[in-house]
Motif scaffolding. Structure first.
Motif, PDB file in Angstrom:
ATOM      1  N   SER A   1      52.316 -30.502  62.700  1.00 18.77           N
ATOM      2  CA  SER A   1      52.335 -29.161  62.103  1.00 18.77           C
ATOM      3  C   SER A   1      51.307 -28.211  62.718  1.00 18.77           C
ATOM      4  O   SER A   1      51.493 -26.994  62.666  1.00 18.77           O
ATOM      5  N   THR A   2      50.246 -28.717  63.299  1.00 19.54           N
ATOM      6  CA  THR A   2      49.209 -27.839  63.865  1.00 19.54           C
ATOM      7  C   THR A   2      49.230 -27.775  65.390  1.00 19.54           C
ATOM      8  O   THR A   2      48.614 -26.876  65.977  1.00 19.54           O
ATOM      9  N   ALA A   3      49.934 -28.693  66.038  1.00 22.84           N
ATOM     10  CA  ALA A   3      50.002 -28.690  67.507  1.00 22.84           C
ATOM     11  C   ALA A   3      50.527 -27.362  68.066  1.00 22.84           C
ATOM     12  O   ALA A   3      50.021 -26.903  69.097  1.00 22.84           O
ATOM     13  N   PRO A   4      51.492 -26.698  67.408  1.00 21.68           N
ATOM     14  CA  PRO A   4      51.921 -25.392  67.937  1.00 21.68           C
ATOM     15  C   PRO A   4      50.789 -24.359  67.980  1.00 21.68           C
ATOM     16  O   PRO A   4      50.755 -23.519  68.894  1.00 21.68           O
ATOM     17  N   SER A   5      49.859 -24.410  67.055  1.00 17.23           N
ATOM     18  CA  SER A   5      48.719 -23.492  67.075  1.00 17.23           C
ATOM     19  C   SER A   5      47.799 -23.800  68.258  1.00 17.23           C
ATOM     20  O   SER A   5      47.255 -22.886  68.887  1.00 17.23           O
ATOM     21  N   VAL A   6      47.624 -25.079  68.542  1.00 20.79           N
ATOM     22  CA  VAL A   6      46.819 -25.480  69.699  1.00 20.79           C
ATOM     23  C   VAL A   6      47.513 -24.997  70.977  1.00 20.79           C
ATOM     24  O   VAL A   6      46.874 -24.444  71.879  1.00 20.79           O
ATOM     25  N   GLN A   7      48.838 -25.189  71.017  1.00 19.56           N
ATOM     26  CA  GLN A   7      49.606 -24.722  72.172  1.00 19.56           C
ATOM     27  C   GLN A   7      49.465 -23.216  72.341  1.00 19.56           C
ATOM     28  O   GLN A   7      49.306 -22.711  73.449  1.00 19.56           O
ATOM     29  N   ALA A   8      49.494 -22.481  71.235  1.00 18.68           N
ATOM     30  CA  ALA A   8      49.347 -21.016  71.292  1.00 18.68           C
ATOM     31  C   ALA A   8      47.983 -20.624  71.848  1.00 18.68           C
ATOM     32  O   ALA A   8      47.878 -19.665  72.628  1.00 18.68           O
ATOM     33  N   ALA A   9      46.940 -21.342  71.479  1.00 14.29           N
ATOM     34  CA  ALA A   9      45.600 -21.057  71.998  1.00 14.29           C
ATOM     35  C   ALA A   9      45.548 -21.304  73.509  1.00 14.29           C
ATOM     36  O   ALA A   9      44.952 -20.517  74.259  1.00 14.29           O
ATOM     37  N   LEU A  10      46.171 -22.387  73.948  1.00  9.73           N
ATOM     38  CA  LEU A  10      46.199 -22.682  75.378  1.00  9.73           C
ATOM     39  C   LEU A  10      47.021 -21.638  76.139  1.00  9.73           C
ATOM     40  O   LEU A  10      46.640 -21.211  77.234  1.00  9.73           O
ATOM     41  N   THR A  11      48.116 -21.181  75.548  1.00 12.87           N
ATOM     42  CA  THR A  11      48.931 -20.138  76.162  1.00 12.87           C
ATOM     43  C   THR A  11      48.139 -18.836  76.259  1.00 12.87           C
ATOM     44  O   THR A  11      48.204 -18.128  77.276  1.00 12.87           O
ATOM     45  N   ALA A  12      47.367 -18.524  75.219  1.00 15.50           N
ATOM     46  CA  ALA A  12      46.527 -17.324  75.248  1.00 15.50           C
ATOM     47  C   ALA A  12      45.523 -17.395  76.393  1.00 15.50           C
ATOM     48  O   ALA A  12      45.267 -16.389  77.067  1.00 15.50           O
ATOM     49  N   CYS A  13      44.996 -18.577  76.646  1.00 18.24           N
ATOM     50  CA  CYS A  13      44.056 -18.741  77.765  1.00 18.24           C
ATOM     51  C   CYS A  13      44.754 -18.479  79.090  1.00 18.24           C
ATOM     52  O   CYS A  13      44.210 -17.792  79.962  1.00 18.24           O
ATOM     53  N   ARG A  14      45.960 -19.028  79.242  1.00 19.49           N
ATOM     54  CA  ARG A  14      46.707 -18.789  80.485  1.00 19.49           C
ATOM     55  C   ARG A  14      47.029 -17.306  80.639  1.00 19.49           C
ATOM     56  O   ARG A  14      46.964 -16.764  81.741  1.00 19.49           O
ATOM     57  N   ASP A  15      47.398 -16.649  79.533  1.00 20.61           N
ATOM     58  CA  ASP A  15      47.707 -15.217  79.578  1.00 20.61           C
ATOM     59  C   ASP A  15      46.501 -14.390  80.021  1.00 20.61           C
ATOM     60  O   ASP A  15      46.648 -13.337  80.633  1.00 20.61           O
ATOM     61  N   LYS A  16      45.291 -14.879  79.712  1.00 20.92           N
ATOM     62  CA  LYS A  16      44.050 -14.195  80.122  1.00 20.92           C
ATOM     63  C   LYS A  16      43.583 -14.655  81.499  1.00 20.92           C
ATOM     64  O   LYS A  16      42.479 -14.363  81.920  1.00 20.92           O
ATOM     65  N   LYS A  17      44.451 -15.423  82.174  1.00 11.80           N
ATOM     66  CA  LYS A  17      44.190 -15.909  83.540  1.00 11.80           C
ATOM     67  C   LYS A  17      43.070 -16.940  83.618  1.00 11.80           C
ATOM     68  O   LYS A  17      42.437 -17.110  84.663  1.00 11.80           O
ATOM     69  N   ALA A  18      42.825 -17.638  82.515  1.00 10.39           N
ATOM     70  CA  ALA A  18      41.853 -18.739  82.547  1.00 10.39           C
ATOM     71  C   ALA A  18      42.535 -19.954  83.163  1.00 10.39           C
ATOM     72  O   ALA A  18      43.571 -20.402  82.671  1.00 10.39           O
ATOM     73  N   THR A  19      41.967 -20.472  84.226  1.00 13.36           N
ATOM     74  CA  THR A  19      42.544 -21.640  84.881  1.00 13.36           C
ATOM     75  C   THR A  19      41.787 -22.913  84.539  1.00 13.36           C
ATOM     76  O   THR A  19      42.343 -24.001  84.640  1.00 13.36           O
ATOM     77  N   ASP A  20      40.533 -22.784  84.164  1.00  9.26           N
ATOM     78  CA  ASP A  20      39.730 -23.939  83.750  1.00  9.26           C
ATOM     79  C   ASP A  20      39.448 -23.794  82.257  1.00  9.26           C
ATOM     80  O   ASP A  20      38.787 -22.844  81.838  1.00  9.26           O
ATOM     81  N   ILE A  21      39.958 -24.754  81.488  1.00  5.48           N
ATOM     82  CA  ILE A  21      39.855 -24.673  80.034  1.00  5.48           C
ATOM     83  C   ILE A  21      39.138 -25.908  79.511  1.00  5.48           C
ATOM     84  O   ILE A  21      39.549 -27.032  79.771  1.00  5.48           O
ATOM     85  N   ASP A  22      38.056 -25.664  78.791  1.00  2.11           N
ATOM     86  CA  ASP A  22      37.319 -26.736  78.124  1.00  2.11           C
ATOM     87  C   ASP A  22      37.706 -26.711  76.654  1.00  2.11           C
ATOM     88  O   ASP A  22      37.743 -25.645  76.036  1.00  2.11           O
ATOM     89  N   ILE A  23      37.989 -27.888  76.103  1.00  2.00           N
ATOM     90  CA  ILE A  23      38.380 -27.986  74.702  1.00  2.00           C
ATOM     91  C   ILE A  23      37.352 -28.839  73.974  1.00  2.00           C
ATOM     92  O   ILE A  23      37.175 -30.012  74.294  1.00  2.00           O
ATOM     93  N   ASP A  24      36.676 -28.247  73.007  1.00  2.00           N
ATOM     94  CA  ASP A  24      35.641 -28.914  72.216  1.00  2.00           C
ATOM     95  C   ASP A  24      36.305 -29.525  70.983  1.00  2.00           C
ATOM     96  O   ASP A  24      36.888 -28.824  70.162  1.00  2.00           O
ATOM     97  N   LEU A  25      36.209 -30.845  70.855  1.00  2.00           N
ATOM     98  CA  LEU A  25      36.882 -31.564  69.776  1.00  2.00           C
ATOM     99  C   LEU A  25      35.907 -32.223  68.802  1.00  2.00           C
ATOM    100  O   LEU A  25      36.298 -33.113  68.050  1.00  2.00           O
ATOM    101  N   ALA A  26      34.671 -31.788  68.784  1.00  2.00           N
ATOM    102  CA  ALA A  26      33.661 -32.430  67.938  1.00  2.00           C
ATOM    103  C   ALA A  26      34.032 -32.393  66.462  1.00  2.00           C
ATOM    104  O   ALA A  26      33.701 -33.320  65.718  1.00  2.00           O
ATOM    105  N   ALA A  27      34.718 -31.349  66.016  1.00  2.00           N
ATOM    106  CA  ALA A  27      35.034 -31.196  64.594  1.00  2.00           C
ATOM    107  C   ALA A  27      36.469 -31.595  64.257  1.00  2.00           C
ATOM    108  O   ALA A  27      36.972 -31.269  63.183  1.00  2.00           O
TER     109      ALA A  27
END
Length: 117
Positions: free
Chosen positions: A21-47
């Motif tokens: 149920s929440t994976a689409p939101s994660v996908q949307a965040a990653l898509t937003a990064c690509r739309d902003k031309k971010a090619t290197d994406i760090d994902i913090d999963l501590a929480a």
């Protein structure tokens, strides 16, 4: 939360559960990064308190897409539940840059299930 840096890098900080149920939101965040031309994406999963195959699939797909653009997706500050998922599936080397050993994964599964080594 997403933080962009001017050098084509972005950091996404996730919290809570990552599942069907929440994976689409994660996908949307990653898509937003690509739309902003971010090619290197760090994902913090501590929480992150839970991550299933849905989340893992999103991370792997993002990693493949970034690699096609000569970029990288890296998972950081792995919560124990995420580390276990990566160990059991052997996908950690794709997303953390560290080679995963199958032997510790088996030990984790035995400990988690209460079985003898």
């Amino acid at each position: 939360m997403i933080r962009y840096r001017s050098n084509g890098q972005a950091t996404i900080v996730l919290e809570g559960e990552i599942d069907f149920s929440t994976a689409p939101s994660v996908q949307a965040a990653l898509t937003a990064c690509r739309d902003k031309k971010a090619t290197d994406i760090d994902i913090d999963l501590a929480a992150v308190s839970f991550c299933d195959a849905s989340g893992l699939n999103v991370f792997i797909a993002a990693s493949r897409h970034a690699a096609a653009e000569e970029g990288d997706v890296r998972l950081h500050h792995l919560a124990p539940v995420v580390r276990l998922l990566l160990d059991v599936t052997g996908a950690g080397y794709l997303l953390t840059g560290r080679r995963q050993d199958a032997r510790p994964a088996k030990d984790h599964v035995r400990q988690a299930s209460g079985g003898a080594p």
